[in-house]
Motif scaffolding. Structure first.
Motif, PDB file in Angstrom:
ATOM      1  N   GLY A 170       0.804  -1.229   0.000  1.00 53.44           N
ATOM      2  CA  GLY A 170       0.000   0.000   0.000  1.00 53.44           C
ATOM      3  C   GLY A 170       0.832   1.272   0.000  1.00 53.44           C
ATOM      4  N   LYS A 171       2.090   1.185  -0.444  1.00 53.05           N
ATOM      5  CA  LYS A 171       2.963   2.375  -0.465  1.00 53.05           C
ATOM      6  C   LYS A 171       2.346   3.514  -1.278  1.00 53.05           C
ATOM      7  N   THR A 172       1.887   3.180  -2.491  1.00 47.88           N
ATOM      8  CA  THR A 172       1.323   4.202  -3.371  1.00 47.88           C
ATOM      9  C   THR A 172       0.055   4.790  -2.749  1.00 47.88           C
ATOM     10  N   THR A 173      -0.760   3.923  -2.194  1.00 47.52           N
ATOM     11  CA  THR A 173      -2.006   4.362  -1.555  1.00 47.52           C
ATOM     12  C   THR A 173      -1.705   5.323  -0.413  1.00 47.52           C
TER      13      THR A 173
ATOM     14  N   ARG B 208      -4.757  -6.775  -8.195  1.00 42.34           N
ATOM     15  CA  ARG B 208      -4.423  -5.519  -8.876  1.00 42.34           C
ATOM     16  C   ARG B 208      -3.769  -5.766 -10.231  1.00 42.34           C
TER      17      ARG B 208
ATOM     18  N   ASN C 208      -1.899  -1.292   7.372  1.00 47.82           N
ATOM     19  CA  ASN C 208      -2.827  -1.216   6.237  1.00 47.82           C
ATOM     20  C   ASN C 208      -3.634  -2.497   6.051  1.00 47.82           C
TER      21      ASN C 208
ATOM     22  N   GLY D 232      -6.544  -2.866   7.415  1.00 46.96           N
ATOM     23  CA  GLY D 232      -7.968  -2.524   7.490  1.00 46.96           C
ATOM     24  C   GLY D 232      -8.465  -1.759   6.272  1.00 46.96           C
TER      25      GLY D 232
HETATM   26  P1  ATP Z   1       3.921  -2.124  -5.251  1.00 41.37           P
HETATM   27  O1  ATP Z   1       4.945  -2.531  -4.272  1.00 41.37           O
HETATM   28  O2  ATP Z   1       3.523  -3.270  -6.102  1.00 41.37           O
HETATM   29  O3  ATP Z   1       4.256  -0.891  -6.024  1.00 41.37           O
HETATM   30  P2  ATP Z   1       2.261  -0.669  -3.334  1.00 41.37           P
HETATM   31  O4  ATP Z   1       2.949  -0.975  -2.061  1.00 41.37           O
HETATM   32  O5  ATP Z   1       2.445   0.697  -3.908  1.00 41.37           O
HETATM   33  O6  ATP Z   1       2.558  -1.779  -4.406  1.00 41.37           O
HETATM   34  P3  ATP Z   1      -0.579  -0.205  -3.651  1.00 41.37           P
HETATM   35  O7  ATP Z   1      -0.557  -0.259  -5.128  1.00 41.37           O
HETATM   36  O8  ATP Z   1      -0.798   1.101  -2.980  1.00 41.37           O
HETATM   37  O9  ATP Z   1       0.714  -0.923  -3.044  1.00 41.37           O
HETATM   38  O10 ATP Z   1      -1.680  -1.212  -3.083  1.00 41.37           O
HETATM   39  C1  ATP Z   1      -1.774  -2.560  -3.588  1.00 41.37           C
HETATM   40  C2  ATP Z   1      -3.225  -2.855  -3.962  1.00 41.37           C
HETATM   41  O11 ATP Z   1      -3.999  -2.940  -2.768  1.00 41.37           O
HETATM   42  C3  ATP Z   1      -3.860  -1.777  -4.818  1.00 41.37           C
HETATM   43  O12 ATP Z   1      -4.747  -2.370  -5.732  1.00 41.37           O
HETATM   44  C4  ATP Z   1      -4.618  -0.940  -3.788  1.00 41.37           C
HETATM   45  O13 ATP Z   1      -5.722  -0.268  -4.352  1.00 41.37           O
HETATM   46  C5  ATP Z   1      -5.058  -1.992  -2.779  1.00 41.37           C
HETATM   47  N1  ATP Z   1      -5.177  -1.474  -1.415  1.00 41.37           N
HETATM   48  C6  ATP Z   1      -4.324  -0.670  -0.759  1.00 41.37           C
HETATM   49  N2  ATP Z   1      -4.732  -0.435   0.493  1.00 41.37           N
HETATM   50  C7  ATP Z   1      -5.903  -1.104   0.634  1.00 41.37           C
HETATM   51  C8  ATP Z   1      -6.849  -1.255   1.715  1.00 41.37           C
HETATM   52  N3  ATP Z   1      -6.646  -0.683   2.900  1.00 41.37           N
HETATM   53  N4  ATP Z   1      -7.926  -2.022   1.489  1.00 41.37           N
HETATM   54  C9  ATP Z   1      -8.130  -2.625   0.288  1.00 41.37           C
HETATM   55  N5  ATP Z   1      -7.299  -2.524  -0.758  1.00 41.37           N
HETATM   56  C10 ATP Z   1      -6.198  -1.778  -0.589  1.00 41.37           C
END
Ligand code: ATP
Length: 202
Positions: free
Chosen positions: A14-17, A144, A175, A177
């Motif tokens: 969830g880094k990007t989120t 995703r 993250n 929840g």
């Molecule tokens: P990567 O390492 O692959 O770049 P990341 O760490 O940036 O990934 P995100 O892309 O932000 O992760 O999140 C991974 C997926 O989980 C995305 O599809 C995002 O929408 C979803 N996601 C993130 N947080 C939640 C949450 N709390 N509940 C449900 N889905 C979530």
């Protein structure tokens, strides 16, 4: 900004989120993945050095880097992997730091998937780890990217463990929840980082 926060976490944590939630609160982001592409874009000294080292066959017909081929080369040869890292890592580090300095929010977030693995935690004032279980990493990423769970599991296994990452974190954001729970944690951390940034520049 002179106060740098390093944001990291495993694949799909969830880094990007999380980064986007801070951005919505006015904080500038520096994304390591974007900078890693910039330093090898056509016309860059990085791409020039790679083409000189591996030969022009490392380029696609349009002059961009053939990443699949480069990946094969460095997968097959540890010395080539080390060579490439010693070329690109300093460039990525310098570009990240100069972008961070130019940013004018009260603090700036460096989003770096391999923050600890590549020692970039030494460049930042504080680290924030996004934490979820490996099971959630696998299910969210597979959904995703529309890839198999096995494929994600092998990437999870290749990264530092959840325990190691948590042990190195200054702060942790949970993250597991719903997004609303993430927002609450981001609000608290944002206040904390504003205060830390203000006291650093005094
Ligand atoms: P990567 O390492 O692959 O770049 P990341 O760490 O940036 O990934 P995100 O892309 O932000 O992760 O999140 C991974 C997926 O989980 C995305 O599809 C995002 O929408 C979803 N996601 C993130 N947080 C939640 C949450 N709390 N509940 C449900 N889905 C979530």
């Amino acid at each position: 900004a002179s106060y740098l926060l390093g944001l990291t976490g495993g694949i799909g944590s969830g880094k990007t989120t999380v980064a986007n939630l801070f951005h919505a609160r006015g904080i500038d982001l520096v994304d390591a993945d974007i900078i890693a592409r910039q330093v090898v874009e056509p016309g860059s000294s990085g791409l020039h050095a790679i083409a000189k080292h591996f030969g022009a066959e490392i380029l696609q017909p349009d002059g961009t880097l053939n990443r699949a081929k480069l990946r094969q080369y460095i997968f097959a040869n540890e010395n080539e992997r080390l060579w490439l890292n010693s070329l690109l890592h300093p460039m990525i580090r310098e570009t990240m730091l100069s972008s961070a300095k130019k940013a004018d929010s009260p603090y700036v977030i460096l989003v770096v998937p391999l923050l600890f693995e590549n020692g970039l935690d030494r460049l930042v004032d504080r680290t924030l780890v996004v934490d979820i279980s490996p099971e959630l990493q696998i299910s969210r990423t597979a959904k995703r990217d529309n890839v198999s769970e096995d494929q994600v599991a092998s990437i999870v296994a290749s990264q530092v463990s959840r325990e190691q990452r948590l042990a190195m974190a200054d702060d942790i954001i949970d993250n597991r929840g719903v997004i609303a729970e993430l927002e609450k944690q981001v609000d608290l951390l944002h206040q904390k980082y504003l205060a830390l940034a203000a006291s650093k520049t005094k």
